[in-house]
Design a protein around this motif. Structure first.
Motif, PDB file in Angstrom:
ATOM      1  N   PHE A 174       4.382  -7.171 -17.513  1.00 18.28           N
ATOM      2  CA  PHE A 174       4.738  -8.491 -17.603  1.00 18.28           C
ATOM      3  C   PHE A 174       3.277  -9.250 -17.179  1.00 18.28           C
ATOM      4  CE2 PHE A 174       6.652 -12.967 -16.783  1.00 18.28           C
ATOM      5  CZ  PHE A 174       7.169 -12.923 -17.666  1.00 18.28           C
ATOM      6  N   GLY A 175       3.189  -9.436 -15.877  1.00 18.20           N
ATOM      7  CA  GLY A 175       1.983 -10.188 -15.466  1.00 18.20           C
ATOM      8  C   GLY A 175       0.888  -9.382 -15.405  1.00 18.20           C
ATOM      9  N   ASN A 176       1.107  -8.006 -14.939  1.00 13.85           N
ATOM     10  CA  ASN A 176       0.133  -6.930 -14.817  1.00 13.85           C
ATOM     11  C   ASN A 176      -0.812  -7.302 -13.651  1.00 13.85           C
ATOM     12  OD1 ASN A 176      -0.904  -4.329 -16.018  1.00 13.85           O
ATOM     13  ND2 ASN A 176      -2.813  -5.673 -16.466  1.00 13.85           N
ATOM     14  N   THR A 177      -0.101  -8.075 -12.584  1.00 13.66           N
ATOM     15  CA  THR A 177      -1.042  -8.422 -11.574  1.00 13.66           C
ATOM     16  C   THR A 177      -1.099  -7.031 -10.615  1.00 13.66           C
ATOM     17  OG1 THR A 177       0.893  -9.331 -10.297  1.00 13.66           O
ATOM     18  CG2 THR A 177      -0.535 -10.761 -11.759  1.00 13.66           C
ATOM     19  N   SER A 178      -0.367  -6.397 -10.714  1.00 13.96           N
ATOM     20  CA  SER A 178      -0.563  -5.046  -9.842  1.00 13.96           C
ATOM     21  C   SER A 178      -1.597  -4.321  -9.894  1.00 13.96           C
ATOM     22  CB  SER A 178       1.001  -4.084  -9.866  1.00 13.96           C
ATOM     23  OG  SER A 178       0.775  -3.410 -11.110  1.00 13.96           O
ATOM     24  N   THR A 179      -2.472  -4.193 -11.240  1.00 10.45           N
ATOM     25  CA  THR A 179      -3.396  -3.423 -11.427  1.00 10.45           C
ATOM     26  C   THR A 179      -4.702  -3.892 -10.659  1.00 10.45           C
ATOM     27  OG1 THR A 179      -3.874  -4.763 -13.418  1.00 10.45           O
ATOM     28  CG2 THR A 179      -2.598  -2.678 -13.816  1.00 10.45           C
ATOM     29  N   GLY A 180      -4.603  -5.074  -9.932  1.00 11.50           N
ATOM     30  CA  GLY A 180      -5.531  -5.734  -9.227  1.00 11.50           C
ATOM     31  C   GLY A 180      -5.423  -4.857  -7.788  1.00 11.50           C
ATOM     32  N   ILE A 181      -4.296  -4.328  -7.384  1.00  6.25           N
ATOM     33  CA  ILE A 181      -4.223  -3.419  -6.227  1.00  6.25           C
ATOM     34  C   ILE A 181      -4.191  -2.190  -6.515  1.00  6.25           C
ATOM     35  CG2 ILE A 181      -2.832  -3.255  -4.390  1.00  6.25           C
ATOM     36  CD1 ILE A 181      -1.055  -5.886  -4.945  1.00  6.25           C
ATOM     37  N   PHE A 182      -3.507  -1.475  -7.540  1.00  7.54           N
ATOM     38  CA  PHE A 182      -3.548  -0.186  -7.601  1.00  7.54           C
ATOM     39  C   PHE A 182      -4.160   0.120  -8.904  1.00  7.54           C
ATOM     40  CE2 PHE A 182       0.453  -1.639  -5.732  1.00  7.54           C
ATOM     41  CZ  PHE A 182       0.535  -0.599  -4.407  1.00  7.54           C
ATOM     42  N   LYS A 183      -5.496   0.341  -8.719  1.00  9.63           N
ATOM     43  CA  LYS A 183      -6.567   0.329  -9.822  1.00  9.63           C
ATOM     44  C   LYS A 183      -6.551   1.636 -10.581  1.00  9.63           C
ATOM     45  CE  LYS A 183      -9.463  -2.468  -7.046  1.00  9.63           C
ATOM     46  NZ  LYS A 183      -9.493  -3.717  -8.084  1.00  9.63           N
ATOM     47  N   ASN A 184      -6.393   2.790 -10.004  1.00  7.93           N
ATOM     48  CA  ASN A 184      -6.429   3.821 -10.558  1.00  7.93           C
ATOM     49  C   ASN A 184      -5.224   4.997 -11.224  1.00  7.93           C
ATOM     50  OD1 ASN A 184      -9.205   3.811  -9.723  1.00  7.93           O
ATOM     51  ND2 ASN A 184      -8.608   4.398  -7.519  1.00  7.93           N
ATOM     52  N   GLU A 185      -4.355   3.769 -11.542  1.00 11.15           N
ATOM     53  CA  GLU A 185      -3.138   4.799 -12.118  1.00 11.15           C
ATOM     54  C   GLU A 185      -3.580   5.351 -13.627  1.00 11.15           C
ATOM     55  OE1 GLU A 185       0.157   2.022 -12.301  1.00 11.15           O
ATOM     56  OE2 GLU A 185       0.399   2.181  -9.957  1.00 11.15           O
ATOM     57  N   ASP A 242       5.045   1.437   0.459  1.00  8.62           N
ATOM     58  CA  ASP A 242       4.278   0.995   1.400  1.00  8.62           C
ATOM     59  C   ASP A 242       3.586  -0.349   1.052  1.00  8.62           C
ATOM     60  OD1 ASP A 242       2.657   2.146  -0.618  1.00  8.62           O
ATOM     61  OD2 ASP A 242       0.818   2.275   0.589  1.00  8.62           O
ATOM     62  N   PHE A 243       3.802  -0.991  -0.212  1.00  6.99           N
ATOM     63  CA  PHE A 243       3.378  -2.188  -0.613  1.00  6.99           C
ATOM     64  C   PHE A 243       4.238  -3.252   0.310  1.00  6.99           C
ATOM     65  CE2 PHE A 243       4.251  -5.880  -3.588  1.00  6.99           C
ATOM     66  CZ  PHE A 243       2.967  -6.588  -3.635  1.00  6.99           C
ATOM     67  N   PRO A 244       3.784  -4.065   0.961  1.00  4.01           N
ATOM     68  CA  PRO A 244       4.260  -5.057   1.787  1.00  4.01           C
ATOM     69  C   PRO A 244       4.886  -6.347   0.867  1.00  4.01           C
ATOM     70  CG  PRO A 244       1.865  -5.244   1.934  1.00  4.01           C
ATOM     71  CD  PRO A 244       2.236  -4.012   1.074  1.00  4.01           C
ATOM     72  N   SER A 245       5.788  -6.135   0.099  1.00  2.00           N
ATOM     73  CA  SER A 245       6.541  -7.212  -0.730  1.00  2.00           C
ATOM     74  C   SER A 245       7.028  -8.301   0.007  1.00  2.00           C
ATOM     75  CB  SER A 245       7.235  -6.458  -1.692  1.00  2.00           C
ATOM     76  OG  SER A 245       8.148  -7.434  -2.536  1.00  2.00           O
ATOM     77  N   ASP A 246       6.451  -9.433  -0.128  1.00  2.29           N
ATOM     78  CA  ASP A 246       7.171 -10.517   0.647  1.00  2.29           C
ATOM     79  C   ASP A 246       8.458 -11.060  -0.329  1.00  2.29           C
ATOM     80  OD1 ASP A 246       5.448 -11.830   2.647  1.00  2.29           O
ATOM     81  OD2 ASP A 246       3.980 -11.424   1.011  1.00  2.29           O
ATOM     82  N   LEU A 276       9.245  -6.667  -7.365  1.00  2.00           N
ATOM     83  CA  LEU A 276      10.183  -5.751  -6.699  1.00  2.00           C
ATOM     84  C   LEU A 276       9.913  -4.318  -7.384  1.00  2.00           C
ATOM     85  CD1 LEU A 276      13.477  -7.609  -6.894  1.00  2.00           C
ATOM     86  CD2 LEU A 276      11.856  -7.135  -4.975  1.00  2.00           C
ATOM     87  N   MET A 277       9.371  -4.096  -8.662  1.00  2.00           N
ATOM     88  CA  MET A 277       9.090  -2.718  -8.962  1.00  2.00           C
ATOM     89  C   MET A 277       7.992  -2.197  -8.478  1.00  2.00           C
ATOM     90  SD  MET A 277      11.620  -1.961 -10.739  1.00  2.00           S
ATOM     91  CE  MET A 277      10.858  -0.106 -11.405  1.00  2.00           C
ATOM     92  N   ILE A 278       7.076  -2.931  -8.026  1.00  2.00           N
ATOM     93  CA  ILE A 278       5.877  -2.381  -7.228  1.00  2.00           C
ATOM     94  C   ILE A 278       6.211  -1.923  -5.914  1.00  2.00           C
ATOM     95  CG2 ILE A 278       3.431  -3.067  -6.402  1.00  2.00           C
ATOM     96  CD1 ILE A 278       3.400  -5.558  -8.218  1.00  2.00           C
ATOM     97  N   LYS A 279       7.123  -2.603  -5.311  1.00  2.37           N
ATOM     98  CA  LYS A 279       7.562  -2.161  -4.040  1.00  2.37           C
ATOM     99  C   LYS A 279       8.319  -0.893  -4.341  1.00  2.37           C
ATOM    100  CE  LYS A 279       8.808  -2.292   0.250  1.00  2.37           C
ATOM    101  NZ  LYS A 279       7.925  -2.114   1.389  1.00  2.37           N
ATOM    102  N   HIS A 280       9.205  -0.784  -5.535  1.00  2.00           N
ATOM    103  CA  HIS A 280      10.074   0.612  -5.730  1.00  2.00           C
ATOM    104  C   HIS A 280       9.147   1.773  -5.926  1.00  2.00           C
ATOM    105  CE1 HIS A 280      13.256   2.763  -7.613  1.00  2.00           C
ATOM    106  NE2 HIS A 280      12.344   3.098  -8.604  1.00  2.00           N
ATOM    107  N   LYS A 281       8.067   1.215  -6.849  1.00  3.83           N
ATOM    108  CA  LYS A 281       7.108   2.626  -7.041  1.00  3.83           C
ATOM    109  C   LYS A 281       6.088   3.028  -5.880  1.00  3.83           C
ATOM    110  CE  LYS A 281       3.685   4.099 -10.643  1.00  3.83           C
ATOM    111  NZ  LYS A 281       3.005   3.648 -11.982  1.00  3.83           N
TER     112      LYS A 281
END
Length: 351
Positions: A223-234, A319-323, A311-316
């Protein structure tokens, strides 16, 4: 023409293929804002065109199919005449090296489309994703606040809507109306590049079928793909599924029992809807939720990212501090999960 890799970002395309170097690149983490552009498109459940700013460094190129993309070159230049925002930032001496300036301009361009009658406080709140390392923020913010309806800055003047849109679609010469496809479009997308595929389903049924058909492959829903800014090496995926056109995951319903919102609700849209309803009896706590959501990422991350994505970042990554997870759990929220195998939905608690 050679097909571009499915992980190509909008920024890479603009700079390296289209040759539009006005859109800068730096952190590739959605943290500095120099890569900001403005996008316009229809949502699947609405006939209203939505325009907002995103960070192009994390925006997948294939996700913006059928969208209108506006860059700093597109809204004005020395040759065709500068846009009022470009003129104003120069007038207020809001640039020094100039590297951050295109991103500042395009963020303001998106904000004015979202709210032409914006206040000074709203402007200040919505520049949390643009970093300047040399000019200092006062002159930049003074330039932007000069467009506010309540500003007392000398030279301040709210922008006229005609001036805001004066350099848009080069094909029609008119502001984008999004009329080419009703309600965000009903056209599926299926693209294969180097053995990987990019799909864009338009219904929950189609999405379920894709998930079942590719159960033994590495699938990434985007969707937004914003998680790739945190988890870069997937690792690269075999299948990419763009969720922007799945109409069933867009909703917002308020009832005596509470509020229900779809997985594809962006953080910005959720904040706006909660603010609109926060004065209703029984929902005054919405104002506290909105204040909390403002601390998530920055305005362009909140424009692009969805509730379910967070929420899916938190699921995967536990340790991700999801507000988002924290506030929803504190409110006793529940989540409805669609089972692709049985085409049924079940309700679960957050934990």
């Amino acid at each position: 023409s050679q097909k571009l890799c499915l992980t190509t970002s909008l920024n890479e395309y603009l700079r390296e293929v289209a040759g539009l170097k006005g859109t800068k690149v730096m952190c590739r983490e959605a943290g500095c804002g120099c890569c900001s552009v403005t996008v316009s498109h229809l949502l699947p459940d609405s006939d209203k065109l939505q325009t907002y700013s995103v960070q192009s460094c994390l925006t997948p190129l294939y996700a913006v199919d059928d969208w209108q993309i506006s860059t700093v070159e597109g809204i004005g230049s020395q040759k065709v005449g500068f846009h009022p925002i470009q003129e104003r930032i120069a007038k207020f001496n809001g640039t020094q090296c100039g590297y951050c300036t295109p991103g500042m301009v395009m963020n303001m361009y998106g904000l004015l489309h979202q709210n032409p009658n914006i206040t000074t406080q709203e402007i200040e709140d919505n520049f949390d994703g643009n970093i300047c390392r040399c000019t200092g923020y006062r002159s930049i913010l003074d330039a932007m606040k000069s467009f506010s309806t309540d500003g007392n800055i000398p030279g301040a003047k709210p922008v006229d809507i005609e001036d805001l849109n004066k350099h848009l679609c080069p094909r029609t010469g008119e502001p984008c109306t999004g009329h080419q496809e009703e309600k965000g479009g009903k056209r599926n997308l299926d693209i294969e590049v180097n053995g990987s595929r990019w799909y864009r389903p338009t219904s929950l049924k189609d999405l379920g079928k894709l998930l079942k058909d590719n159960v033994n492959k590495k699938v990434k829903m985007i969707f937004g793909n914003t998680s790739t800014g945190i988890f870069k090496n997937e690792e690269a995926s075999d299948i990419y599924i763009d969720l922007h056109r799945v109409e069933e995951i867009y909703c917002y319903q308020l009832s005596d029992a509470g509020v229900t919102f779809g997985a594809a609700t962006s953080l910005t849209n959720l904040m706006n809807k909660l603010k609109a309803d926060q004065d209703k009896a029984g929902f005054h706590y919405f104002s506290a939720v909105v204040r909390h959501l403002k601390f998530i990422g920055n305005v362009m991350v909140r424009n692009a990212g969805s509730i379910a994505g967070n929420l899916m970042i938190k699921h995967k990554h536990p340790d991700f501090p999801s507000d988002i997870f924290t506030v929803l759990e504190a409110l006793g929220a529940k989540v409805d999960i669609f089972d692709a195998d049985t085409s049924t939905t079940a309700t679960y608690t957050m934990l």
